[in-house]
Scaffold this active site. Structure first.
Site, PDB file in Angstrom:
ATOM      1  N   ASP A  30      -0.150  69.238 -76.273  1.00 26.47           N
ATOM      2  CA  ASP A  30      -1.165  70.064 -75.630  1.00 26.47           C
ATOM      3  C   ASP A  30      -2.501  69.842 -76.349  1.00 26.47           C
ATOM      4  O   ASP A  30      -2.569  69.838 -77.579  1.00 26.47           O
ATOM      5  CB  ASP A  30      -0.773  71.544 -75.675  1.00 26.47           C
ATOM      6  CG  ASP A  30      -1.583  72.380 -74.685  1.00 26.47           C
ATOM      7  OD1 ASP A  30      -0.995  72.877 -73.716  1.00 26.47           O
ATOM      8  OD2 ASP A  30      -2.811  72.528 -74.900  1.00 26.47           O
ATOM      9  N   GLY A  93      -1.029  83.269 -66.255  1.00 25.07           N
ATOM     10  CA  GLY A  93      -2.059  82.433 -66.860  1.00 25.07           C
ATOM     11  C   GLY A  93      -1.937  80.957 -66.550  1.00 25.07           C
ATOM     12  O   GLY A  93      -2.477  80.121 -67.272  1.00 25.07           O
ATOM     13  N   HIS A 100       4.720  72.389 -65.590  1.00 21.54           N
ATOM     14  CA  HIS A 100       4.812  71.876 -66.961  1.00 21.54           C
ATOM     15  C   HIS A 100       5.550  72.895 -67.811  1.00 21.54           C
ATOM     16  O   HIS A 100       5.280  74.085 -67.755  1.00 21.54           O
ATOM     17  CB  HIS A 100       3.437  71.567 -67.555  1.00 21.54           C
ATOM     18  CG  HIS A 100       2.456  72.677 -67.374  1.00 21.54           C
ATOM     19  ND1 HIS A 100       1.824  72.923 -66.173  1.00 21.54           N
ATOM     20  CD2 HIS A 100       1.994  73.616 -68.231  1.00 21.54           C
ATOM     21  CE1 HIS A 100       1.029  73.964 -66.298  1.00 21.54           C
ATOM     22  NE2 HIS A 100       1.110  74.420 -67.554  1.00 21.54           N
TER      23      HIS A 100
HETATM   24  P1  5GP Z   1      -0.982  76.593 -68.242  1.00 16.28           P
HETATM   25  O1  5GP Z   1      -2.004  77.585 -68.692  1.00 16.28           O
HETATM   26  O2  5GP Z   1      -1.282  76.065 -66.852  1.00 16.28           O
HETATM   27  O3  5GP Z   1       0.448  77.050 -68.394  1.00 16.28           O
HETATM   28  O4  5GP Z   1      -1.085  75.400 -69.261  1.00 16.28           O
HETATM   29  C1  5GP Z   1      -1.937  74.320 -69.125  1.00 16.28           C
HETATM   30  C2  5GP Z   1      -1.999  73.673 -70.480  1.00 16.28           C
HETATM   31  O5  5GP Z   1      -2.558  72.391 -70.334  1.00 16.28           O
HETATM   32  C3  5GP Z   1      -2.854  74.433 -71.474  1.00 16.28           C
HETATM   33  O6  5GP Z   1      -2.071  74.800 -72.602  1.00 16.28           O
HETATM   34  C4  5GP Z   1      -3.961  73.454 -71.811  1.00 16.28           C
HETATM   35  O7  5GP Z   1      -4.349  73.500 -73.169  1.00 16.28           O
HETATM   36  C5  5GP Z   1      -3.347  72.126 -71.448  1.00 16.28           C
HETATM   37  N1  5GP Z   1      -4.304  71.114 -71.050  1.00 16.28           N
HETATM   38  C6  5GP Z   1      -5.363  71.304 -70.187  1.00 16.28           C
HETATM   39  N2  5GP Z   1      -6.028  70.142 -70.025  1.00 16.28           N
HETATM   40  C7  5GP Z   1      -5.385  69.213 -70.809  1.00 16.28           C
HETATM   41  C8  5GP Z   1      -5.626  67.828 -71.047  1.00 16.28           C
HETATM   42  O8  5GP Z   1      -6.554  67.208 -70.520  1.00 16.28           O
HETATM   43  N3  5GP Z   1      -4.768  67.192 -71.899  1.00 16.28           N
HETATM   44  C9  5GP Z   1      -3.706  67.859 -72.485  1.00 16.28           C
HETATM   45  N4  5GP Z   1      -2.919  67.128 -73.312  1.00 16.28           N
HETATM   46  N5  5GP Z   1      -3.470  69.155 -72.273  1.00 16.28           N
HETATM   47  C10 5GP Z   1      -4.291  69.834 -71.433  1.00 16.28           C
END
Ligand code: 5GP
Ligand code: ZN
Length: 114
Positions: A30, A93, A100
């Site tokens: 992440d 969130g 994922h």
């Molecule tokens: P969500 O909030 O949708 O469950 O998690 C999305 C996750 O993707 C977040 O923890 C965020 O830090 C991660 N994330 C967002 N953009 C990127 C990116 O460009 N590269 C990586 N490796 N992680 C990302």
């Protein structure tokens, strides 16, 4: 393919630190870690969220969990403990609408989550 950040990472169009990959999934670090170990296990198939899983995805969903557990072992947090999390829709969130599985560990965590 929709214009999707994680589809673009899987396609190699956007760089990411890859931890594992196979025919079904790709695991990356992440970019904004919330714990000492914070990985994301992404199915190669674009599935919006846990709510979009159907019976065709049962084996895949199990595989994502097994890969998360394997990464926990490889990162030395299997014994101390870890979380596998699927944030789903607004109240949880979810910000990226490509399914994922978060692997979080390496520190004690609160329950219930905030
Ligand atoms: P969500 O909030 O949708 O469950 O998690 C999305 C996750 O993707 C977040 O923890 C965020 O830090 C991660 N994330 C967002 N953009 C990127 C990116 O460009 N590269 C990586 N490796 N992680 C990302
Ligand atoms: Zn996608």
């Amino acid at each position: 393919m929709p214009d999707c950040l994680f589809c673009r990472i899987i396609a190699g169009e956007i760089p990411a630190a890859k931890l594992f990959e196979d025919e079904e999934c790709v695991a990356i670090r992440d970019v904004n870690p919330m714990a000492p170990t914070h990985a994301l296990v992404l199915p190669r198939e674009h599935i919006e969220s846990a709510s979009a899983l159907d019976e065709r995805h049962e084996a895949l969903a199990g595989h994502l969990v097994r890969v998360g557990a394997r990464l926990a072992r490889e990162n030395g947090i299997a014994e101390s403990g870890y979380r596998l999390v699927l944030n789903t829709n607004a109240d949880a969130g979810q910000t990226v609408f490509h399914l994922h599985l978060h692997l979080l560990g390496g520190r004690p965590m609160e329950w219930p989550p905030g």
